[in-house]
Structure formats: C-alpha cells, structure tokens
Motif scaffolding. Structure first.
Motif, short mmCIF file in Angstrom:
data_model
loop_
_atom_site.label_atom_id
_atom_site.label_comp_id
_atom_site.label_asym_id
_atom_site.label_seq_id
_atom_site.Cartn_x
_atom_site.Cartn_y
_atom_site.Cartn_z
N ALA A 98 6.41 10.78 -7.69
CA ALA A 98 5.05 10.10 -7.68
C ALA A 98 4.51 10.44 -8.97
O ALA A 98 3.87 9.65 -9.81
N ARG A 103 1.60 7.63 -10.30
CA ARG A 103 1.16 7.01 -9.08
C ARG A 103 1.01 8.11 -7.80
O ARG A 103 1.63 8.98 -7.83
N ARG A 105 1.37 9.14 -3.72
CA ARG A 105 2.42 8.85 -2.64
C ARG A 105 2.07 7.93 -2.03
O ARG A 105 2.94 7.01 -1.53
N GLU A 107 0.63 5.05 -2.60
CA GLU A 107 0.73 4.00 -3.34
C GLU A 107 2.09 3.29 -3.30
O GLU A 107 2.53 2.36 -3.59
N LEU A 108 3.20 4.21 -2.96
CA LEU A 108 4.69 4.04 -3.14
C LEU A 108 5.37 3.72 -1.65
O LEU A 108 6.40 2.99 -2.14
N ARG A 111 6.89 0.07 -1.01
CA ARG A 111 7.23 -0.46 -2.37
C ARG A 111 8.73 -0.63 -2.56
O ARG A 111 9.56 0.45 -2.01
N LYS A 148 2.87 4.33 -14.72
CA LYS A 148 1.66 3.65 -14.70
C LYS A 148 1.23 3.18 -16.06
O LYS A 148 0.61 1.97 -16.04
#
Length: 498
Positions: A98, A103, A105, A107-108, A111, A148
């Motif tokens: 992450a 980002r 965790r 958010e991942l 994905r 990001k």
C-alpha cells in the motif's frame, strides 16, 4: 483417551437425567449413597470442564497473539504482499505494498493489480498473468508500477500458489477459490545498477572495438584469453599466433624480470594491478615500446580470476623523447656532447670520486691555428675539419669515455677510471693520430694538430669548473710551449683518500 472420557460423560449425563425424571415423578431408584456419589461425579466433571475451558482460552489467546505477530510481520515486511484471484483482483495486501503505491489498504481491495501498472504495460501484463497464475513456481514478472503521485518504479513479481489466507476474512473466502500470493519487490535501485553496468559494458565494448588502444584479457598462466584487433597490430602478431603465445614469450628480455615480479605480486594478493613501460618483440623482430596497465579481476571467493590488460603503443613518443634528449645534450655540428651535458657528466663523475673514490681524468683539447683554417678555406671547410676531428677522436677514445665540444674549436674528454699515466698516454696517442690524419674537405686536404691539457680529479675539487680550470692551465702551457703537444697538471692535494 478423549473417546473414553466422552463415553463416561454420556453415561453420567444419562444417570443424572434419569434421577431428575424420577424426582419429578416422586420415585427414587437410587439410594442416598448412590445419589451422593452421582453428585460428586458431576462436580468432578464440572471442574474438569472448567479446566478444559481454561486451556481452550489460553490456547485461543496464544493463537491470537501468534496471529497478531504474523500480521505485524506481514504488514511490516520489506516487500509487498498481495493475494490475487485468477482475474488479478486484489483480495488482500499488506501495508508495505500500500505504501509502495501511495494508497491505503482499504482502497486496494477489489481493485485489479493491472490498474497500478504504467499504461504501455497494462495489456502485456494481462496476457502474461494468466500463465503466471496457473504456474508461478520459479517464474517472475518485471513491471513498472505507478504510485498515487504518478511516480513510476520498477518492481518484480513472484508468486506462490494456494496462498495463506489467514488474514482474509472468512466471509470473503469462496470454497472453490484458488488464490495466489504475490511478492512485490521494488527493484528500482537494482535496475539502476543494471542500467549503469550495461552502459559501462557498452562503453567498454566501444573502447574495445574502436581500436584506439590494445585491450585484452589475460589468464593467470600468462596466456591471452581474449583481445581486440588493435592489440594484434601493436604487438605485431596475427590473432591465431597470439592466441597460442604467452605475454612472457614476446616480452623484451631486459623487461621480463620487472614485469614477472609485478605479476607475481598480483597473484599473491599484494596489489590489484600495475602500470609500467615495457617493450615487446614483434614477429618481424622489431621492438615496440608500450605502456601497459594491468588490473586483476577476482572471483567471488576473492582469489584472482583473470587480468584485464590495456596496451598503448608509445614507440613514436619514445623516439621523439630520444630525439629531444639528443638535441638537448648533443652538439648539432659534431654530434658530440654539448657543453651543458658534458659539464653535468663531469659533476656526476666528481660525486663518484668523492663517494666511492673512483679515479677519473679530464683532457682539454684545442685545434691549433683553427682561425687560419676558417680564414684560408672558409667556414664550411672549418666545419668539415671539426666534424673530421670528432670522428677520429671518437675512434681513439674508449667506449666509456665521453667526448664533448665546449665551444668553437675547443673540446674536452672525460676519462672515467683512468690514472695519471693512462690519461697521458691516451692524450699522446690522440695527438699523434690527429696529426697523421688530415681532413678531406671540398676545399682540399687540410692537416691539423691539437694541443692537449691533462688533469686528474681530486677530492678537493668542489665543482666541475675547478677540474676544467686545472686542465685549461695545462692546455695553455701546451700552447705556450709550441702547440701540438700534451701537458699534464696534477693536483697538489691527494687524488684519493690516504
């Protein structure tokens, strides 16, 4: 053991339930002692259950602690961990990955990993991932990930099938789901080092193939392992011949011992290399002057593996240096030592006398009536006479002697290791031969004679001028006595230590 205990517990339970049923009906089939014994057994069993519960709680705490430690190791690992399904969807990730992509965790999860790849690699990765997922063992995929802030970095993915999903919530697990644990390593520094190494190798290859200098790889047995065409040109041997020849075999004999000594120091680990001037013998027996630089390459164990050699041809430079040295030390008309060089050699001989008591003599020589030669025959004839004298005198003197022109028709000869009588005899012989050897010039045959002053070096002499002044006195005495003669001026102080 547990099966027997469970059976006993079942029987105890049946007896207790039967006793309760009887008590509700007002009927008792057990005596008071049996009832007390049943109550006792139930109490013991209750204690055992409490102890078992305590053990279970302890085991559960230990499991939770182990899980926490595993989670810390998982999230704080120096590499990124991903759990992917067959579609490349991220099911779980550690904090390290992450952080790599900048980002959280949360958010991942859900994905696609491909979403974090640089655009040119997106479609290529999807094509490769399917095969990688099916058989990841021993394979890796190098990709470029973006964080990001759109910063790109090189990463290497390796995988392990049937990934451990202890940290994945059970509600997210599908019984038939196959997961892949992917290890993500940031290899940006490694890639940079590889790129730098590749560039260095390309530069080396460029120098190697450009042919400005000779380059080669030398084995520890002195043979040539690899070399460029320029090295063959410099050393004057065809490639096939050089490949079967050691460098020692084509080294000038006078330079061999010095290089072998340096070579052995490298093999002994006392130095990593050396640079020296040396001569090689070409196939046509000509000598080539070179500067060689040798550097040792070591094996992983630290022992010498092979040597890299750079060879520069400095034959022309050496010839130029010799010519410059000759011009700086030689009289251009007679090719004898000029005044500056001759006086420097006299100073060195004086030091040898004072340090090692080595005797030496000096002759001052003047061509008699030389002005008349110039006036009668011209300066060209005069120059021819001077060259004639230099040629004859060189043949009379020994190889160790030094003959120099001090100016005009004045010459001097340095005679190392010569005593008074030896110096006088040599001077007399020179005088006689000059007198009997006329010069043949374009203006005619010209007979010349010389006057010679002889002296010896003395411990009291402080400089070359002192020796020359004493020889000069003897020379003028020879002229005053009628010319074409030898006069000797011996120092009054001891020539050598008593």
């Amino acid at each position: 053991m547990n099966t027997e205990r469970d059976r006993d517990w079942a029987l105890l339970r049946e007896r207790a339930e039967a006793l309760l049923d009887d008590s509700r009906l007002g009927v008792s089939t057990l005596s008071t002692i049996e009832i007390e014994r049943l109550i006792h057994d139930l109490s013991v069993h209750q204690i055992e259950l409490e102890l078992q519960n305590e053990e279970l709680r302890t085991t559960q705490n230990q499991l939770e602690q182990t899980r926490d430690r595993y989670a810390r190791l998982y999230h704080q690992a120096p590499v990124g961990y991903l759990t992917l399904d067959a579609s490349g969807i991220i099911r779980q990730t550690n904090q390290t990955f992450a952080s790599m992509v900048g980002r959280g965790r949360g958010e991942l999860a859900g994905r696609a990993l491909a979403d974090f790849l640089a655009d040119p690699e997106h479609d290529v990765f999807l094509g490769r991932f399917s095969a990688f997922f099916k058989n990841p063992e021993g394979k890796s995929i190098d990709v470029t990930l973006c964080n990001k802030d759109t910063h790109k970095f090189a990463a290497r993915l390796t995988g392990r099938k049937d990934a451990d999903a202890l940290l994945l919530p059970r509600r997210e697990l599908v019984p038939s789901m196959t997961l892949l644990l992917v290890i993500v390593q940031d290899i940006s520094q490694q890639k940079a080092m590889e790129d730098a190494l590749r560039a260095s190798e390309e530069r080396f290859r460029g120098y190697y193939e450009l042919g400005l200098i000779g380059m080669g790889i030398m084995a520890l047995n002195k043979s040539w392992v690899q070399f460029n065409d320029r090295l063959c040109e410099i050393l004057g041997h065809p490639r096939a011949e050089l490949a079967t020849t050691t460098w020692a075999e084509i080294t000038h004999p006078d330079d061999l011992a010095a290089e072998i000594a340096q070579f052995n120091r490298v093999l002994a680990g006392k130095t990593d290399g050396y640079t020296l001037d040396k001569r090689f013998i070409r196939r046509d027996s000509q000598t080539v002057h070179t500067i060689i630089s040798v550097r040792c390459v070591h094996s992983p164990s630290g022992s010498p593996d092979y040597l890299v050699v750079i060879v520069q041809d400095i034959t022309e430079r050496k010839a130029l240096e010799l010519e410059l040295r000759r011009l700086a030390t030689t009289d251009p008309l007679t090719d004898l030592a000029n005044r500056r060089h001759f006086l420097a050699q006299v100073e060195l001989e004086l030091e040898l006398l004072q340090r090692y008591a080595k005797p030496a003599a000096l002759l001052m020589i003047d061509l008699d009536h030389f002005k008349q030669v110039n006036d009668s025959y011209g300066h060209a004839a005069g120059d021819a006479v001077l060259r004639h004298f230099a040629t004859v005198a060189r043949h009379v003197l020994r190889k160790v002697d030094l003959l120099g022109r001090l100016g005009g028709e004045e010459f001097a000869a340095l005679l190392p290791g010569t005593d008074p009588e030896g110096a006088r005899q040599l001077a007399e012989r020179l005088r006689q031969i000059i007198a009997s050897s006329p010069a043949h010039t374009a203006s005619g045959i010209i007979t010349i004679t010389v006057s010679i002053g002889v002296t010896l070096f003395a411990l009291s002499d402080s400089a070359a001028d002192t020796v020359l002044a004493r020889a000069d006195r003897a020379l003028y005495r020879a002229k005053d006595e009628g010319r074409n003669r030898v006069e000797v001026d011996i120092p009054e102080l001891p020539l050598l230590p008593l």
